[in-house]
Design a protein around this motif. Structure first.
Motif, PDB file in Angstrom:
ATOM      1  N   HIS A  14       0.850  -1.193   0.000  1.00 31.65           N
ATOM      2  CA  HIS A  14       0.000   0.000   0.000  1.00 31.65           C
ATOM      3  C   HIS A  14       0.882   1.238   0.000  1.00 31.65           C
ATOM      4  N   ASN A  15       0.400   2.305  -0.622  1.00 38.21           N
ATOM      5  CA  ASN A  15       1.066   3.594  -0.492  1.00 38.21           C
ATOM      6  C   ASN A  15       0.408   4.321   0.672  1.00 38.21           C
ATOM      7  N   ALA A  16       1.109   4.356   1.802  1.00 41.29           N
ATOM      8  CA  ALA A  16       0.572   4.973   3.012  1.00 41.29           C
ATOM      9  C   ALA A  16       1.096   6.390   3.212  1.00 41.29           C
ATOM     10  N   ASP A  17       1.676   6.991   2.164  1.00 41.94           N
ATOM     11  CA  ASP A  17       2.065   8.400   2.203  1.00 41.94           C
ATOM     12  C   ASP A  17       0.922   9.260   1.670  1.00 41.94           C
ATOM     13  N   GLY A  26       2.143   7.044   6.750  1.00 42.97           N
ATOM     14  CA  GLY A  26       1.468   6.092   7.616  1.00 42.97           C
ATOM     15  C   GLY A  26       2.432   5.128   8.279  1.00 42.97           C
ATOM     16  N   VAL A  27       2.142   4.776   9.516  1.00 45.11           N
ATOM     17  CA  VAL A  27       2.970   3.826  10.265  1.00 45.11           C
ATOM     18  C   VAL A  27       2.483   2.415   9.944  1.00 45.11           C
ATOM     19  N   GLY A  56      -5.088   3.137  13.108  1.00 45.53           N
ATOM     20  CA  GLY A  56      -4.267   3.774  12.092  1.00 45.53           C
ATOM     21  C   GLY A  56      -3.493   4.956  12.647  1.00 45.53           C
ATOM     22  N   ASP A  57      -2.230   5.065  12.241  1.00 46.71           N
ATOM     23  CA  ASP A  57      -1.379   6.133  12.762  1.00 46.71           C
ATOM     24  C   ASP A  57      -0.418   6.575  11.669  1.00 46.71           C
ATOM     25  N   CYS A  58       0.229   7.723  11.895  1.00 49.57           N
ATOM     26  CA  CYS A  58       1.158   8.251  10.899  1.00 49.57           C
ATOM     27  C   CYS A  58       2.099   9.248  11.556  1.00 49.57           C
ATOM     28  N   VAL A  59       3.138   9.608  10.818  1.00 44.13           N
ATOM     29  CA  VAL A  59       3.985  10.743  11.178  1.00 44.13           C
ATOM     30  C   VAL A  59       3.642  11.870  10.216  1.00 44.13           C
TER      31      VAL A  59
END
Length: 232
Positions: free
Chosen positions: A18-21, A41-42, A86-89
């Motif tokens: 997946h592209n989690a950016d 995304g983490v 769901g989490d991200c920086v």
């Protein structure tokens, strides 16, 4: 109304499932400037991608006059409202005068770019950076362990900095952990192609993560002075 800068962005999934950016940019009608956001995304799963899209959108839509830290907090509120895991920086840049206010969580980065030099202005919130700051040995795995994230960080943990130049580079770690500073500097010299080439080069050199870049071009350089280009 302030004149908006010229900017471009690119993203590639790389070898991940997946592209989690995600990226976001927004200038409110009659507002004081533009807000840029890049989220990573983490993890490699749909919830990470959803968190990143949510964070980037919420941050970009935050009022520019409230600054970059408030944009990060707006992103946090939006991600927490999702529920789930769901989490991200995130890194945010808010136009301020001729430069930008910067705020971030995790290892998404911002660089100042004036057409001749590129300089990292964020400091990674990773286990590796924590150990370096305490003069302790670092292992490769530590580079990928973040110590702050949009879902978990307290307001006091949000990093903040300023960029006084008119140019800007935001990257996910799939770009800056693959490309050296001099390589990024060379690519930034490609008008209108820099974001695409940063991403393409990172993947072609064996990058194992999603790769995303957002480039804001500096104002037209003074053509009467020859300058050396420097990466720091």
């Amino acid at each position: 109304m302030r004149e908006l800068p010229h900017w471009h962005t690119a993203s590639a999934q790389g070898p991940r499932k997946h592209n989690a950016d995600a990226v976001g940019a927004y200038a409110a009608s009659g507002g004081t400037g533009i807000v840029f956001a890049l989220a990573d995304g983490v993890g490699d799963h749909p919830k990470a991608a959803h968190a990143a899209r949510t964070a980037a959108s919420a941050a970009a839509r935050a009022p520019a006059e409230k600054g970059a830290v408030e944009a990060v907090l707006a992103a946090q509120r939006a991600v927490l409202q999702l529920g789930g895991a769901g989490d991200c920086v995130l890194v945010v840049a808010v136009q301020s005068g001729e430069g930008y206010g910067i705020a971030w969580l995790g290892d998404a980065r911002a660089y100042a770019w004036d057409g001749y030099t590129v300089r990292q202005v964020t400091k990674d919130h990773t286990l590796a950076q924590y150990f370096r700051d305490h003069d302790q040995p670092v292992t490769p795995r530590m580079e990928h362990v973040v110590t702050t994230s949009v879902r978990t960080a307290g307001a006091h943990e949000i990093g903040a900095a300023t960029i006084k130049t008119g140019g800007l580079l935001l990257t996910s770690d799939g770009v800056h952990k693959t490309l050296s500073g001099p390589t990024m500097l060379d690519i930034l010299g490609m008008p209108d192609r820099a974001a695409t080439e940063l991403v393409r080069t990172a993947i072609s050199l064996g990058g194992s993560d999603n790769a995303t870049a957002l480039v804001v071009d500096p104002p037209r350089a003074d053509r009467t002075t020859e300058k050396f280009r420097v990466a720091a």
